[in-house]
Design an enzyme around this catalytic site. Structure first.
Site, short mmCIF file in Angstrom:
data_model
loop_
_atom_site.label_atom_id
_atom_site.label_comp_id
_atom_site.label_asym_id
_atom_site.label_seq_id
_atom_site.Cartn_x
_atom_site.Cartn_y
_atom_site.Cartn_z
CB SER A 255 -0.86 0.05 1.28
OG SER A 255 -1.75 -1.03 1.35
CB SER B 201 -2.05 -1.80 -3.36
OG SER B 201 -1.05 -0.91 -2.95
CG ASP C 42 -2.43 2.03 -3.73
OD1 ASP C 42 -1.55 1.70 -2.91
OD2 ASP C 42 -2.73 1.32 -4.71
#
Lengths: 356, 356, 356, 356
Positions: free
Chosen positions: A238, A276, A278
């Site tokens: 991330s 992830s 983000d």
């Protein structure tokens, strides 16, 4: 912890068009402070906390407008809906590891209740973000504690920011190498407003590393989905990006600014994979946009003058990632009876590629 | 705690068109379990926890699709962005008070890591909601603990659900009277699919109470912004709604279902004030839409058959609020040296209005 | 119109890890058809239409799931809210210029009402996107007509797609050079599902052009905010991206796929300026996810297998932009009594930079 | 067209706490103008246009902040993404029927290009909404034309607003009776800011009609899903709500205000069915929040003073719907060789129920 002298700029990577601020750090935005606690204990605890405070005052009494963007929302960020509904930040921001968000919230609540002037506060929207450092850290052991959270808040200071394998970046990996905390800033020319835009990242994501256009990941044969590479990088993980500016922006334009930070992440070769988380969170420190009880903003930077700020946010974010990678030092750990190593980016090889 | 025999239906309030399920509770949806812990300690701790589990299995290994809607996002709900990004719930849901969300997250992480089969889990998206019971509870004293959270999870059971001044509703207020936990359900006729839709609410919000069309708030002169009323109600506070269904819905259609729950809240006379965190979270338990690693849904209820489910969700939510109010008992407390009382809705007066 | 032999790959630009499909075009996704009408009339009309049809059948009767992302929503895209609410596309997609969206909607409605089987259709959600070709086209003259829209729909075919200064790209500019229509595709390896992902772009945006890492804009001194550059590029404009795949994706995962397309745009050096409408719309053609009346999907590609598709979407989008630029030919016009020229990217100079 | 004297207030329905403005209409907000064209031609064209102009000036040069909420986005509303991205309205708003949105956009573009001062405008974000009047109108015949759109814009005036079976409400149905255009307003007491909030609705939706708490639909046995009712109402259709205020609100708080309008719709018994496009668009006319080129707002009503405005928006919207129903007159048509009748709400029966 001294600031490493291996920042990306020293290696020749200075992405973008705009000049950096004096520290090339989020703390170039006046009043912004950063505090970090690195937790390396035993053979397997490799984690930490990074705190960002928007200004030296009481953030609950004097709120800053803020906007958030999740390019991929696979993450445990706390405080999201109120930040979006009211368009403001009322606590410091804590970054830590995935399983420590609960205690980060707990610590921010305690810290806020204890601030002078907050004696009758009964509602606190704690904002905490995370990335998963479980590739190097025994994350299930819950090594980061409530005390570490408060220490990071107490340690917050202006000036240079420690980068690399520190704070919330202690155990993170990025593009198959050791990731970490990185920061950068941009100052707009006076004709474009003269504002400062700073970014701080907790880099723990993957893809195929590109450094200011140089395809380092491919050249060093370490990248996500590289079937024939000697060593395969993991795209998950991330990235948390915090963007600060001294421009008098509305929460809507801060949300837009946050989106541009993800343009900077894209340019580093991010895969933006399923797993992830983000996120980019942007806030503005200008006094005319701060909010106290019963009081709104009295300034608002117009939409049609936002573009240079957008470019600056992407550039600062991109360079912050490069700084995280360039400053990160190798971290070893022992997980499940197995030695694991998060190797620092080989700066000499990168420098050679850069010259080639 | 026995289920009170003062539910809204006994008083003649049965909003909507569809029949209720056998228990008229969220637990009519097979597999859904509810556990509650009421924390009343000393003269000022009046709070608690309510846990909702989507099915008897491991919710992390066997995820249910889920959707969320915030009518007004002034709240501290945790786990929001991942729930939205992946469209799924991977933990039980905990409801508690505003300042206890951090420890709710912490408890859900602990609970999840400890489930058999989760030995290598390193990422947990804990979903916790809250309303602010600070009008009756010394919320700054942090009376709900990590232990209470785990107790609520452990206590979860199917069957009737305790309502009123219990669990996360122990200290809540609604429309100027004592609020609390309420639940209700609807079963669609076979021609419309035959599905069950259940709702559970933590009612702590204001406005001008309407009970199935009867303007109780105005008639009893207790409502938000009533300048000449003897006693003024506060519109702030919040409401958490959890909706469960056994229909095979996608996360998108669950998000739509969650939006309809707010239609039910509107009909009770909600002011949807600035400081109210008004959320609905809907999940589906049908086996064909559950998700394990590497496996997606194999069924999907089509858009053009959703409308009856939408109506059912609004109805069940509306009646769940009425149940919360009708079942809530008076709660006294002592805050800041002052005796405060959350009075139960005067059921006799309401019944008289109903007959008038 | 023949397909130019100057595609990016011929010049050595093949961004990313995955192989292209046989045509390296959105039409590699079986069933997808593209039709274009170029409107160059008089000295100032330089505009057109590009139509994308999801499959050879009736798109209203057999809907495809779809997802949309606006990186910057400064655009006039039509059909947005229904597409998001239902997660589906029920008409072809038309791309055209900013002031022609109304007639694009009108034409899509007419076309849909006229399809066999649609005799009783009374509701049509027309999806049309646009970029502003007013730098080369006398856009106020409204040169694109309803007839052109229908012609583009009628002309739709599979096979190679004309690129550059054609269709909706006739008058567009990108990074200071002539922009246009471009397309590309990626095929995943069998182990990752073997799916095809195709992209088509209408490139009309700015920033500082980067071609697979090569900073062409900076090297040729033509970029947004370049104060000392000989010729300044404009960052405004917009980009429309259409992504098609044959994977059985849900609308939610298509929305995620659309977000990744913007990662590809970021890598080309986009400024994502205030006045740029930067949209990506993704749809899936797999029979198991199509929707007819009363019928939902029976397959759903799981979240945790999405990452390779995400990477493929970004790569195809990035290369589609490069193709638009490489294939675009110089277009001249006369606006406001002044000769204006949209110059083709100097491919020889670019090739030289590439070799350097 | 004279304003009917059968407004809801005359029948005793005055929902909510706040007083209405002098006209009890959206035009109580100074500067707001409404223009309508009713198109009843032949035996089957029963449709029209309603135009709302935010202020007497050039709306493109002097933009008003605006916010949008879609409770259910099954609709063809145009201009959505730019309105959301920039938080502003740059054209009048046109309401019409579902298949006429394209020509509404076309007309708004033409109108805007033709305004004095707009000679070099090349980008116009036309905002148009619709509901589907196909139950009474031969919608496929496309009876509303570009000319009607321009006529509605030209006819806009302040003062009383025609309600019922007029303009864009000519052919709409609501709750099984004839629907139409309705309007209402609320004025806040001076202590709460003294602001005006007006609403205008195009009511074409279903459910089970509730008039200020009175369950008219159930009592008259005409409601959605009433299996045993003599005549079954259709829940589909849609509702467009336009909310105007003279308070100095940010676009974010206008988006919140728009959400509250849906609370008013819920109270009328809306089913919010799958096929209903339920939108609210709110704008603010205060001079200190208008935006010209390069200029932002200089005032901002704070979050914590918004609640009374929220209540006012819901109330005005609820009463606007009642006005639409009470003022609508019976409309007959001939569709597919069959006589169809949209019967006016039986006001005598409603009055009798009200007294009972």
């Amino acid at each position: 912890m001294p600031v490493p002298d291996t920042r990306a700029r020293a290696l020749g990577f200075a992405p973008g068009l705009f000049a950096a601020g004096p520290l090339n750090a989020i703390t170039d935005v006046a009043g912004v402070r950063v505090g970090q606690v690195t937790v390396m204990e035993g053979e397997a605890t490799r984690t930490g906390v990074t705190a960002i405070l928007p200004h030296p005052g009481n953030p609950f009494a004097e709120r800053v407008p803020a906007g958030l963007f999740a390019m991929n929302g696979y993450g445990k960020m706390a405080g999201v809906t109120q930040l979006q509904e009211l368009g403001e930040l009322e606590t410091p921001i804590l970054l830590t590891n995935t399983l420590a968000v609960g205690r980060a919230v707990e610590a921010l609540v305690d810290w806020t209740l204890a601030q002078p002037g907050n004696e009758s506060v009964r509602s606190v929207n704690a904002v905490a973000g995370e990335t998963n450092d479980g590739r190097l850290n025994d994350i299930r052991a819950r090594g980061v504690t409530h005390k570490h959270m408060l220490q990071a808040l107490a340690a917050a200071t202006d000036g240079p920011v420690a980068e690399g394998s520190v704070g919330a970046g202690t155990g993170t990996m990025a593009f198959g190498w050791k990731g970490g905390i990185g920061t950068s800033s941009r100052r707009l020319p006076p004709a474009l407003g003269g504002w400062l835009v700073g970014a701080l990242v907790q880099a723990n994501y993957g893809g195929a590393l590109v450094m200011d256009g140089l395809p380092v990941g491919r050249l060093l044969k370490k990248y996500y989905l590289a079937e024939h590479a000697a060593e395969q990088a993991d795209a998950d993980g991330s990235v948390m990006v915090v963007v600060a500016t001294d421009a008098p922006l509305s929460d809507r334009n801060l949300q837009r600014l946050a989106r541009r930070a993800m343009g900077g992440i894209a340019r580093t070769g991010a895969a933006f994979s399923d797993g992830s988380g983000d996120y980019a969170l942007a806030f503005a420190t200008h006094p005319a946009v701060r909010r106290a009880a019963g009081q709104g903003a009295t300034e608002d930077w117009p939409n049609d003058r936002m573009s240079p700020l957008f470019v600056a946010a992407a550039e600062a974010t991109e360079e912050a990632v490069l700084n995280a990678l360039c400053c990160a030092t190798t971290v070893e750990s022992r997980l499940g009876g197995r030695r694991v190593v998060g190797r620092a980016l080989p700066l000499d090889q990168v420098a050679a590629l850069r010259r080639a």
